[in-house]
Design a protein around this motif. Sequence first.
Motif, PDB file in Angstrom:
ATOM      1  N   LYS A   1      33.983  17.566 -13.263  1.00 15.29           N
ATOM      2  CA  LYS A   1      35.001  18.499 -13.760  1.00 15.29           C
ATOM      3  C   LYS A   1      35.632  17.988 -15.054  1.00 15.29           C
ATOM      4  O   LYS A   1      35.387  16.863 -15.482  1.00 15.29           O
TER       5      LYS A   1
ATOM      6  N   LEU B   1      35.752  15.240  -0.290  1.00 18.17           N
ATOM      7  CA  LEU B   1      36.591  16.277  -0.875  1.00 18.17           C
ATOM      8  C   LEU B   1      37.126  15.804  -2.216  1.00 18.17           C
ATOM      9  O   LEU B   1      37.564  14.659  -2.347  1.00 18.17           O
ATOM     10  N   ARG B   2      37.096  16.708  -3.194  1.00 19.23           N
ATOM     11  CA  ARG B   2      37.707  16.444  -4.499  1.00 19.23           C
ATOM     12  C   ARG B   2      39.035  17.190  -4.490  1.00 19.23           C
ATOM     13  O   ARG B   2      39.105  18.365  -4.138  1.00 19.23           O
ATOM     14  N   HIS B   3      40.089  16.492  -4.878  1.00 17.43           N
ATOM     15  CA  HIS B   3      41.414  17.124  -4.883  1.00 17.43           C
ATOM     16  C   HIS B   3      42.276  16.549  -5.986  1.00 17.43           C
ATOM     17  O   HIS B   3      41.926  15.610  -6.633  1.00 17.43           O
TER      18      HIS B   3
ATOM     19  N   GLU C   1      44.935  19.506   1.658  1.00 16.79           N
ATOM     20  CA  GLU C   1      45.034  20.903   1.240  1.00 16.79           C
ATOM     21  C   GLU C   1      44.351  21.091  -0.107  1.00 16.79           C
ATOM     22  O   GLU C   1      44.419  20.220  -0.975  1.00 16.79           O
ATOM     23  N   ASP C   2      43.704  22.220  -0.276  1.00 16.38           N
ATOM     24  CA  ASP C   2      43.060  22.585  -1.541  1.00 16.38           C
ATOM     25  C   ASP C   2      41.976  21.607  -1.977  1.00 16.38           C
ATOM     26  O   ASP C   2      41.745  21.420  -3.171  1.00 16.38           O
ATOM     27  N   GLY C   3      41.328  20.967  -1.032  1.00 20.38           N
ATOM     28  CA  GLY C   3      40.221  20.074  -1.360  1.00 20.38           C
ATOM     29  C   GLY C   3      38.929  20.858  -1.505  1.00 20.38           C
ATOM     30  O   GLY C   3      38.661  21.777  -0.735  1.00 20.38           O
ATOM     31  N   ALA C   4      38.152  20.523  -2.523  1.00 20.78           N
ATOM     32  CA  ALA C   4      36.866  21.186  -2.744  1.00 20.78           C
ATOM     33  C   ALA C   4      35.745  20.285  -2.222  1.00 20.78           C
ATOM     34  O   ALA C   4      35.796  19.062  -2.393  1.00 20.78           O
ATOM     35  N   ASN C   5      34.746  20.891  -1.605  1.00 18.87           N
ATOM     36  CA  ASN C   5      33.603  20.127  -1.116  1.00 18.87           C
ATOM     37  C   ASN C   5      32.948  19.411  -2.295  1.00 18.87           C
ATOM     38  O   ASN C   5      32.527  20.039  -3.257  1.00 18.87           O
TER      39      ASN C   5
END
Length: 151
Positions: free
Chosen positions: A91, A149-151, A60-64
């Motif tokens: 980031k 995915l970055r999370h 959930e809420d993972g960014a490409n």
Amino acid sequence: MGTRRRRRRFGAALLALAATCAAAGATTGCEAATEAAGGIVSSAGSAVASAAQRQLDEIEDGANATADVTAGPTSDDGDRTVATVTAANPKDATADYTVLVTFRDADGTFLDTVVLTVDGVPAGASKSGTARSNRTLTGPTTAEIERALRH
């Protein structure tokens, strides 16, 4: 004997028959066995890839973050193929990366896929992990980042 075990034995028998046919240079009946064996391998590869995709879909809420992750050259580690995977976190907060790595042969044919997690990549830094094939791969292979995915 369970259905799964019968399928495995049947698949192994078909693969052995296909290899025998290829070595003997036989045609006709052997062509059918070779096609059936190829279908089983393709089917198994598709199942592994689907399971890996589902694993990423559960985040959930993972960014490409595919552009932030690279795979190095492959090498052998015992009976498995490995590749170093590096996640560079652009980031300003520590992040975890979940990466789908696909192993392919020299022709680009799918061989295997794995999901790797690189935990705790510091802000503005890189961290590496090792993607390890699920099975023995033969011949020259490459590792590709299919999705990250970055999370």
